[in-house]
Design an enzyme around this catalytic site. Structure first.
Site, PDB file in Angstrom:
ATOM      1  CG  HIS A 123      -2.020  -1.116   1.148  1.00 33.06           C
ATOM      2  ND1 HIS A 123      -2.644  -1.427   0.102  1.00 33.06           N
ATOM      3  CD2 HIS A 123      -2.304  -1.901   2.346  1.00 33.06           C
ATOM      4  CE1 HIS A 123      -3.885  -2.282   0.489  1.00 33.06           C
ATOM      5  NE2 HIS A 123      -3.482  -2.578   1.698  1.00 33.06           N
ATOM      6  CG  ASP A 164      -3.050  -8.297   0.501  1.00 33.23           C
ATOM      7  OD1 ASP A 164      -2.220  -8.703   1.559  1.00 33.23           O
ATOM      8  OD2 ASP A 164      -4.183  -7.496   0.584  1.00 33.23           O
ATOM      9  CG  HIS A 166      -7.064  -5.138   1.776  1.00 34.15           C
ATOM     10  ND1 HIS A 166      -6.392  -6.209   2.314  1.00 34.15           N
ATOM     11  CD2 HIS A 166      -8.430  -4.620   2.196  1.00 34.15           C
ATOM     12  CE1 HIS A 166      -7.463  -6.339   3.496  1.00 34.15           C
ATOM     13  NE2 HIS A 166      -8.471  -5.366   3.284  1.00 34.15           N
ATOM     14  CG  ASP A 251      -5.204 -10.057   3.250  1.00 34.85           C
ATOM     15  OD1 ASP A 251      -4.714 -10.487   2.147  1.00 34.85           O
ATOM     16  OD2 ASP A 251      -5.096  -8.839   3.297  1.00 34.85           O
TER      17      ASP A 251
END
Length: 336
Positions: A123, A164, A166, A251
Protein backbone atom coordinates in the site's frame (compact mmCIF):
# COMPACT_ATOMS: atom_id res chain seq x y z
CA UNK A 1 13.64 -27.03 -7.25
CA UNK A 2 15.10 -25.12 -4.34
CA UNK A 3 13.08 -23.25 -1.77
CA UNK A 4 14.84 -20.66 0.36
CA UNK A 5 13.41 -18.30 2.97
CA UNK A 6 14.81 -14.87 3.75
CA UNK A 7 14.06 -14.22 7.40
CA UNK A 8 15.50 -12.20 10.28
CA UNK A 9 14.41 -11.73 13.92
CA UNK A 10 14.67 -7.99 13.21
CA UNK A 11 11.25 -8.26 11.51
CA UNK A 12 9.75 -8.76 14.99
CA UNK A 13 11.13 -5.42 16.21
CA UNK A 14 8.48 -3.47 14.28
CA UNK A 15 5.82 -3.77 16.97
CA UNK A 16 2.79 -1.93 18.31
CA UNK A 17 1.99 -0.68 21.78
CA UNK A 18 -1.20 -2.52 22.63
CA UNK A 19 -3.28 -4.43 20.11
CA UNK A 20 -2.82 -4.03 16.35
CA UNK A 21 -3.61 -6.69 13.72
CA UNK A 22 -0.19 -6.18 12.08
CA UNK A 23 2.06 -7.43 14.85
CA UNK A 24 5.00 -9.84 15.33
CA UNK A 25 2.78 -12.85 16.09
CA UNK A 26 1.94 -12.97 12.38
CA UNK A 27 5.35 -14.49 11.87
CA UNK A 28 4.60 -17.17 14.47
CA UNK A 29 1.58 -18.31 12.44
CA UNK A 30 3.60 -18.37 9.21
CA UNK A 31 6.50 -20.27 10.76
CA UNK A 32 4.15 -22.75 12.43
CA UNK A 33 2.41 -23.45 9.12
CA UNK A 34 5.70 -23.87 7.30
CA UNK A 35 7.15 -26.07 10.07
CA UNK A 36 4.13 -28.38 10.08
CA UNK A 37 4.65 -28.88 6.33
CA UNK A 38 8.39 -29.53 6.48
CA UNK A 39 9.22 -26.15 4.98
CA UNK A 40 11.20 -24.62 7.83
CA UNK A 41 14.71 -25.29 9.08
CA UNK A 42 18.19 -23.81 9.25
CA UNK A 43 19.11 -25.36 5.91
CA UNK A 44 16.36 -23.34 4.21
CA UNK A 45 16.96 -19.98 5.89
CA UNK A 46 19.02 -17.13 4.50
CA UNK A 47 19.83 -13.91 6.35
CA UNK A 48 18.82 -10.79 4.41
CA UNK A 49 21.05 -7.73 4.35
CA UNK A 50 19.40 -4.31 4.85
CA UNK A 51 19.47 -1.83 2.00
CA UNK A 52 21.02 1.60 2.49
CA UNK A 53 18.72 4.60 3.13
CA UNK A 54 19.73 5.98 -0.28
CA UNK A 55 18.42 2.77 -1.94
CA UNK A 56 14.94 3.48 -0.56
CA UNK A 57 14.89 6.65 -2.70
CA UNK A 58 14.75 4.45 -5.80
CA UNK A 59 11.06 3.85 -5.05
CA UNK A 60 10.05 6.46 -2.41
CA UNK A 61 10.35 10.23 -2.14
CA UNK A 62 12.95 11.74 0.17
CA UNK A 63 10.41 13.64 2.27
CA UNK A 64 8.44 10.48 3.05
CA UNK A 65 11.55 8.42 3.85
CA UNK A 66 12.84 11.14 6.16
CA UNK A 67 9.48 11.34 7.93
CA UNK A 68 9.54 7.61 8.64
CA UNK A 69 13.14 7.78 9.86
CA UNK A 70 12.44 10.64 12.27
CA UNK A 71 9.18 9.27 13.67
CA UNK A 72 10.66 5.80 14.16
CA UNK A 73 12.86 7.08 16.98
CA UNK A 74 9.89 6.42 19.22
CA UNK A 75 6.45 4.82 19.01
CA UNK A 76 4.23 6.96 16.81
CA UNK A 77 1.34 6.65 14.38
CA UNK A 78 2.02 7.73 10.78
CA UNK A 79 -1.76 7.68 10.28
CA UNK A 80 -4.79 6.07 12.00
CA UNK A 81 -3.85 2.60 10.63
CA UNK A 82 -0.08 2.59 10.53
CA UNK A 83 2.46 2.81 13.35
CA UNK A 84 6.22 3.08 13.64
CA UNK A 85 8.30 1.95 16.61
CA UNK A 86 12.01 2.12 17.53
CA UNK A 87 12.60 -1.14 15.59
CA UNK A 88 10.71 -0.11 12.46
CA UNK A 89 13.50 1.64 10.54
CA UNK A 90 15.90 -1.31 10.64
CA UNK A 91 13.11 -3.85 10.04
CA UNK A 92 11.85 -1.92 7.00
CA UNK A 93 15.34 -1.57 5.49
CA UNK A 94 15.94 -5.29 6.04
CA UNK A 95 12.57 -6.20 4.50
CA UNK A 96 13.58 -4.31 1.35
CA UNK A 97 16.88 -6.18 1.42
CA UNK A 98 15.08 -9.52 1.65
CA UNK A 99 12.91 -8.62 -1.36
CA UNK A 100 15.98 -7.59 -3.36
CA UNK A 101 17.92 -10.73 -2.40
CA UNK A 102 14.96 -13.00 -3.24
CA UNK A 103 14.80 -11.53 -6.75
CA UNK A 104 18.54 -11.87 -7.30
CA UNK A 105 18.47 -15.55 -6.36
CA UNK A 106 15.34 -16.15 -8.46
CA UNK A 107 17.17 -14.76 -11.48
CA UNK A 108 20.22 -16.89 -10.76
CA UNK A 109 18.52 -20.26 -10.19
CA UNK A 110 14.94 -21.39 -10.76
CA UNK A 111 13.10 -21.93 -7.51
CA UNK A 112 10.86 -20.29 -4.92
CA UNK A 113 12.47 -17.61 -2.77
CA UNK A 114 10.25 -16.37 0.06
CA UNK A 115 10.86 -13.01 1.72
CA UNK A 116 9.10 -13.65 5.05
CA UNK A 117 9.07 -9.99 6.01
CA UNK A 118 7.46 -7.35 8.15
CA UNK A 119 6.40 -4.57 7.88
CA UNK A 120 4.36 -5.24 4.73
CA UNK A 121 4.56 -2.84 1.82
CA UNK A 122 2.15 -2.98 -1.12
CA UNK A 123 0.00 0.00 0.00
CA UNK A 124 3.01 2.33 0.28
CA UNK A 125 3.29 4.65 -2.72
CA UNK A 126 6.10 6.93 -3.76
CA UNK A 127 5.19 9.60 -1.20
CA UNK A 128 3.38 7.36 1.27
CA UNK A 129 -0.37 7.16 0.72
CA UNK A 130 -1.21 6.21 -2.87
CA UNK A 131 -4.18 6.87 -5.20
CA UNK A 132 -6.09 8.91 -2.61
CA UNK A 133 -6.08 6.06 -0.09
CA UNK A 134 -6.91 7.38 3.39
CA UNK A 135 -3.93 5.65 5.05
CA UNK A 136 -0.85 3.51 4.43
CA UNK A 137 -2.77 0.37 5.47
CA UNK A 138 -0.08 -0.99 7.87
CA UNK A 139 2.70 -0.56 5.24
CA UNK A 140 6.00 1.35 5.53
CA UNK A 141 8.26 0.79 2.47
CA UNK A 142 7.11 -1.08 -0.62
CA UNK A 143 8.98 -4.38 -0.64
CA UNK A 144 7.33 -5.72 -3.81
CA UNK A 145 8.04 -2.48 -5.66
CA UNK A 146 11.69 -2.69 -4.64
CA UNK A 147 11.76 -6.28 -5.91
CA UNK A 148 10.19 -5.12 -9.19
CA UNK A 149 12.71 -2.30 -9.51
CA UNK A 150 15.55 -4.77 -8.93
CA UNK A 151 14.16 -7.23 -11.48
CA UNK A 152 13.60 -4.54 -14.10
CA UNK A 153 17.22 -3.41 -13.69
CA UNK A 154 18.43 -7.01 -14.12
CA UNK A 155 16.08 -8.22 -16.85
CA UNK A 156 14.75 -5.08 -18.53
CA UNK A 157 11.19 -5.74 -17.36
CA UNK A 158 9.30 -7.20 -14.41
CA UNK A 159 6.05 -9.05 -13.70
CA UNK A 160 4.25 -8.69 -10.36
CA UNK A 161 1.17 -10.70 -9.38
CA UNK A 162 -0.63 -9.50 -6.25
CA UNK A 163 -3.34 -11.74 -4.75
CA UNK A 164 -3.60 -10.02 -1.37
CA UNK A 165 -7.27 -9.40 -0.49
CA UNK A 166 -6.64 -5.64 -0.86
CA UNK A 167 -5.48 -3.77 -3.94
CA UNK A 168 -1.73 -3.16 -4.13
CA UNK A 169 -2.28 0.53 -4.77
CA UNK A 170 1.22 1.58 -3.73
CA UNK A 171 2.98 -0.80 -6.10
CA UNK A 172 0.69 0.22 -8.90
CA UNK A 173 1.17 3.93 -8.28
CA UNK A 174 4.97 3.67 -8.24
CA UNK A 175 4.97 1.99 -11.66
CA UNK A 176 1.82 3.59 -13.09
CA UNK A 177 3.68 5.14 -16.02
CA UNK A 178 6.22 2.35 -16.44
CA UNK A 179 5.30 -0.02 -19.26
CA UNK A 180 8.19 -2.33 -18.32
CA UNK A 181 6.54 -3.35 -15.05
CA UNK A 182 3.48 -5.55 -15.59
CA UNK A 183 1.32 -5.58 -12.47
CA UNK A 184 -1.65 -8.00 -12.22
CA UNK A 185 -3.77 -7.52 -9.12
CA UNK A 186 -6.68 -9.67 -7.90
CA UNK A 187 -8.44 -8.21 -4.86
CA UNK A 188 -11.87 -7.71 -3.31
CA UNK A 189 -13.71 -4.79 -4.88
CA UNK A 190 -15.06 -1.84 -2.92
CA UNK A 191 -12.97 -2.40 0.19
CA UNK A 192 -9.84 -0.60 1.41
CA UNK A 193 -8.05 1.14 -0.33
CA UNK A 194 -10.97 1.68 -2.73
CA UNK A 195 -8.89 1.52 -5.91
CA UNK A 196 -7.95 -1.02 -8.58
CA UNK A 197 -10.99 -1.12 -10.84
CA UNK A 198 -11.23 -2.68 -14.28
CA UNK A 199 -10.55 0.54 -16.19
CA UNK A 200 -7.35 1.26 -14.23
CA UNK A 201 -4.93 0.06 -16.91
CA UNK A 202 -1.82 2.23 -16.46
CA UNK A 203 -0.72 5.75 -17.33
CA UNK A 204 0.11 7.33 -20.66
CA UNK A 205 2.20 5.02 -22.86
CA UNK A 206 1.91 2.30 -20.19
CA UNK A 207 -1.69 1.26 -20.88
CA UNK A 208 -2.26 -2.47 -20.46
CA UNK A 209 0.72 -2.89 -18.14
CA UNK A 210 -1.62 -2.69 -15.14
CA UNK A 211 -4.31 -5.37 -14.93
CA UNK A 212 -6.90 -5.07 -12.17
CA UNK A 213 -9.39 -7.80 -11.30
CA UNK A 214 -11.73 -6.47 -8.58
CA UNK A 215 -13.45 -9.61 -7.32
CA UNK A 216 -17.02 -9.63 -5.94
CA UNK A 217 -17.69 -9.82 -2.21
CA UNK A 218 -17.81 -13.37 -0.84
CA UNK A 219 -15.69 -14.76 -3.70
CA UNK A 220 -14.34 -18.23 -3.06
CA UNK A 221 -12.01 -20.72 -4.70
CA UNK A 222 -14.15 -21.27 -7.80
CA UNK A 223 -14.31 -17.54 -8.48
CA UNK A 224 -10.59 -17.00 -8.07
CA UNK A 225 -9.64 -20.08 -10.11
CA UNK A 226 -11.78 -18.81 -12.99
CA UNK A 227 -10.19 -15.33 -12.89
CA UNK A 228 -6.74 -16.90 -12.65
CA UNK A 229 -7.37 -19.17 -15.65
CA UNK A 230 -9.04 -16.54 -17.82
CA UNK A 231 -6.79 -13.55 -17.10
CA UNK A 232 -3.59 -14.28 -15.17
CA UNK A 233 -2.37 -17.41 -16.95
CA UNK A 234 -2.99 -16.22 -20.55
CA UNK A 235 -1.11 -12.97 -19.87
CA UNK A 236 1.79 -14.85 -18.30
CA UNK A 237 1.84 -17.24 -21.24
CA UNK A 238 2.04 -14.28 -23.60
CA UNK A 239 4.69 -12.50 -21.54
CA UNK A 240 6.85 -15.58 -20.87
CA UNK A 241 8.81 -14.16 -17.92
CA UNK A 242 11.66 -16.12 -16.38
CA UNK A 243 10.94 -14.66 -12.94
CA UNK A 244 7.62 -13.64 -11.38
CA UNK A 245 7.32 -11.51 -8.26
CA UNK A 246 4.36 -12.50 -6.09
CA UNK A 247 2.88 -9.98 -3.66
CA UNK A 248 1.60 -12.80 -1.48
CA UNK A 249 -1.20 -11.80 0.87
CA UNK A 250 -3.23 -14.52 2.59
CA UNK A 251 -5.86 -12.28 4.21
CA UNK A 252 -8.48 -13.55 1.74
CA UNK A 253 -8.39 -16.97 3.44
CA UNK A 254 -11.69 -18.10 4.94
CA UNK A 255 -11.74 -17.07 8.60
CA UNK A 256 -9.17 -14.25 8.33
CA UNK A 257 -11.86 -11.66 9.02
CA UNK A 258 -10.64 -8.45 7.34
CA UNK A 259 -12.61 -9.02 4.12
CA UNK A 260 -15.50 -11.21 2.96
CA UNK A 261 -13.35 -13.47 0.73
CA UNK A 262 -13.62 -17.22 1.31
CA UNK A 263 -10.48 -18.71 -0.18
CA UNK A 264 -9.03 -22.02 1.03
CA UNK A 265 -6.00 -24.22 0.44
CA UNK A 266 -7.57 -25.24 -2.87
CA UNK A 267 -7.02 -21.91 -4.59
CA UNK A 268 -3.59 -21.20 -3.13
CA UNK A 269 -2.29 -24.68 -3.98
CA UNK A 270 -3.69 -24.37 -7.51
CA UNK A 271 -2.16 -20.90 -7.99
CA UNK A 272 1.21 -22.16 -6.80
CA UNK A 273 1.13 -25.16 -9.13
CA UNK A 274 0.36 -23.00 -12.18
CA UNK A 275 3.40 -20.82 -11.43
CA UNK A 276 5.75 -23.80 -11.17
CA UNK A 277 7.26 -23.13 -14.61
CA UNK A 278 8.61 -19.78 -13.38
CA UNK A 279 11.20 -18.80 -10.81
CA UNK A 280 9.41 -16.94 -7.99
CA UNK A 281 10.31 -14.15 -5.61
CA UNK A 282 7.47 -14.33 -3.08
CA UNK A 283 7.05 -11.23 -0.91
CA UNK A 284 4.79 -11.53 2.16
CA UNK A 285 1.99 -8.95 2.36
CA UNK A 286 -1.20 -9.50 4.41
CA UNK A 287 -2.48 -12.50 6.34
CA UNK A 288 -2.82 -12.46 10.10
CA UNK A 289 -3.46 -15.97 11.39
CA UNK A 290 -5.15 -18.91 9.64
CA UNK A 291 -4.26 -17.63 6.16
CA UNK A 292 -0.58 -17.72 7.04
CA UNK A 293 -0.84 -21.12 8.74
CA UNK A 294 -2.73 -22.78 5.88
CA UNK A 295 -2.62 -20.60 2.75
CA UNK A 296 1.12 -19.91 2.67
CA UNK A 297 2.29 -23.55 2.88
CA UNK A 298 -0.44 -24.58 0.42
CA UNK A 299 0.87 -22.10 -2.15
CA UNK A 300 4.44 -23.36 -1.72
CA UNK A 301 3.34 -27.01 -1.77
CA UNK A 302 1.46 -26.41 -5.03
CA UNK A 303 4.52 -24.77 -6.55
CA UNK A 304 6.86 -27.58 -5.53
CA UNK A 305 4.50 -30.29 -6.78
CA UNK A 306 4.05 -28.62 -10.17
CA UNK A 307 0.98 -30.82 -10.47
CA UNK A 308 -1.35 -28.62 -12.52
CA UNK A 309 -4.76 -30.26 -12.61
CA UNK A 310 -7.86 -29.05 -14.33
CA UNK A 311 -10.13 -27.70 -11.64
CA UNK A 312 -13.85 -27.78 -12.45
CA UNK A 313 -15.42 -24.59 -11.16
CA UNK A 314 -18.86 -23.07 -10.67
CA UNK A 315 -18.19 -19.35 -10.26
CA UNK A 316 -20.83 -16.81 -9.34
CA UNK A 317 -22.64 -14.75 -11.96
CA UNK A 318 -20.93 -11.62 -10.62
CA UNK A 319 -17.52 -13.22 -11.12
CA UNK A 320 -18.38 -14.16 -14.69
CA UNK A 321 -19.38 -10.55 -15.33
CA UNK A 322 -16.20 -9.20 -13.73
CA UNK A 323 -13.91 -11.50 -15.73
CA UNK A 324 -15.77 -10.62 -18.94
CA UNK A 325 -15.35 -6.89 -18.24
CA UNK A 326 -11.63 -7.24 -17.55
CA UNK A 327 -11.13 -9.31 -20.70
CA UNK A 328 -13.04 -6.83 -22.82
CA UNK A 329 -10.93 -3.93 -21.56
CA UNK A 330 -7.56 -5.67 -21.60
CA UNK A 331 -8.11 -7.26 -25.03
CA UNK A 332 -6.71 -4.08 -26.56
CA UNK A 333 -3.26 -5.14 -25.29
CA UNK A 334 -3.47 -8.87 -24.60
CA UNK A 335 -4.70 -11.91 -26.51
CA UNK A 336 -7.51 -12.68 -24.09
Amino acid sequence: MPIRIFYSPIFREHKPEGYHPENPTRLNYAIRGLSENGMWGEELLLKPEPVSPSDVLLIHGEEYVERVRKLANTFEYLDPDTYVSPGTWEAALTALGAARDAVKLAVKEKGLYLALVRPPGHHAGRSGRAFNAPTLGFCIFNNAAFAAYTLRELEGNAVVIDFDAHHGNGTQEIFWNDRDVLHIDLHEREVYPWSGYEHDVGGKNAEGSKVNVPMPHYSGDDDYVLAWEEIVLPILEETKPDVVIVSAGFDGFLGEGLTTLRLTERFFSYAGSTLSRYSLAVILEGGYDIGLMKGLPSFIRGYLSGDIREVPVTPSYETLRTVARVNEIQRQWWGL
